[in-house]
Design an enzyme around this catalytic site. Structure first.
Site, short mmCIF file in Angstrom:
data_model
loop_
_atom_site.label_atom_id
_atom_site.label_comp_id
_atom_site.label_asym_id
_atom_site.label_seq_id
_atom_site.Cartn_x
_atom_site.Cartn_y
_atom_site.Cartn_z
N ASP A 159 0.83 -1.21 0.00
CA ASP A 159 0.00 0.00 0.00
C ASP A 159 0.87 1.26 0.00
OD1 ASP A 159 -2.43 -1.59 0.28
OD2 ASP A 159 -1.69 -2.00 2.28
N HIS A 187 -5.02 -3.87 5.79
CA HIS A 187 -4.71 -3.99 4.36
C HIS A 187 -6.02 -4.33 3.64
CE1 HIS A 187 -2.77 -4.88 0.61
NE2 HIS A 187 -3.16 -6.14 0.65
#
Length: 333
Positions: A159, A187
């Site tokens: 990310d 996540h």
């Protein structure tokens, strides 16, 4: 050269592992002077594919590769390992909700937690890649009580890499010129990519990201949404989940954990919360961390959390609480 490092990759016949094992074996993670014993675990129906991966590794003639052990037996795979890359899980398909994954996958990580507890070195470093990664890491740690909680982590570096790439493209600089983007939380599509501490090098001068981008509307809306939904966008385009980028991020995560972060920089890791920033202790939550040369990390403290950030950090925390409760109920059934 030192003694070989024993590194386990699960789901080793899968897509992510196909990119990951070659990078590890070439020395891109643990260094070009570190010999390796690779242990590759997958389920019995994938045994033929797994053997094909081993053939390819042999054909690469890699000087650091001391041995490769393909297996479907966890007692073999987890024996005396130094590092565990827990990649194997049921992949998310197009249109599939993360919660659909959870019930199927947490039982895998309960079993692997037990195997870590029984067979691995107590110093083993564990990174969970298989989704839902945060909750899988929490379950894995729960069922490996003999291994310190701080030895468990989950991957949110992907990310951060996505966020840095978006910023670099917007400003017109190299990705290496962007640093200290924070990923808070899960996540998942609730994660919060936070640029409050991030800097960009523009013409050899460091600027904060807001000054460099000069578009608060983009930063507060499209940027966040793009990073949150990037995995789904890749699935829609490829009809397969992110593999190459997940493998690269796993390498980045492990390399920083092994060698430490550079002075003045930090990296996001999903780690077991100690209560920092009002996040319930025991959740595996992504925080900015600084990593020392001895491979210990500390959560970066003192970051000002404004109302905008607080709302987003709490939303992803609440999702993790919901996932935790469901995961524990599944494991105790």
């Amino acid at each position: 050269m030192s003694e070989p490092l024993r590194v386990l990759v699960t789901g080793a016949a899968g897509q992510i592992a196909y990119s990951l094992v070659i990078a590890i074996a070439r020395g891109e993670v643990f260094g070009t002077n570190q010999p390796l014993d690779l242990l590759l675990l997958d389920i019995k129906p994938m045994e033929g594919v797994l053997n094909g991966v081993v053939m390819e590794l042999q054909d690469c003639a890699l000087p650091l590769l001391n041995s490769v052990t393909p297996t479907c037996d966890e007692s073999v795979a987890f024996k005396d390992i130094d590092v565990a890359c827990l990649v194997g899980s049921m992949p998310r398909g197009e249109g599939m909700e993360r919660k659909d994954l959870l019930a199927a996958n947490v039982k895998i990580f309960k079993t692997q937690g037990n195997s870590l507890h029984q067979y691995a070195k107590k110093t083993v470093k564990v990174v969970v890649v298989g989704n839902p990664a945060n909750t899988n890491a929490m379950i894995c740690s729960k069922y490996a009580p003999s291994i310190p909680k701080e030895n468990f982590s989950c991957l949110t570096r992907l990310d951060q890499n996505r966020a840095q790439s978006q910023i670099a493209s917007r400003v017109g600089v190299k990705v290496a010129d962007v640093r200290n983007v924070i990923i808070w939380g899960n996540h998942s599509s609730t994660q919060f990519p936070d640029i409050s501490q991030a800097q960009v090098k523009v013409q050899d001068k460091l600027k904060d990201v807001r000054s460099a981008v000069q578009d608060d509307s983009w930063l507060n809306n499209e940027f966040i949404s793009t990073v949150q939904k990037r995995g789904a966008a890749v699935i829609a385009a490829r009809k397969l989940s992110s593999a190459m980028s997940a493998a690269k991020a796993t390498c980045d995560h492990l390399r920083d954990w092994w060698f430490g972060t550079e002075s003045g920089t930090f990296t996001p890791m999903g780690v077991i919360s100690d209560g920092s920033y009002g996040i319930e202790a025991g959740l595996v939550y992504s925080f900015p961390v600084e990593i020392a040369a001895d491979r210990t990390y500390k959560i970066v403290q003192g970051i000002n959390i404004d109302n905008f950030a607080r709302e987003k950090m709490d939303a992803t925390k609440n999702e993790l609480i919901e996932e935790r409760d469901l995961a524990i109920s599944v494991c105790e059934d």
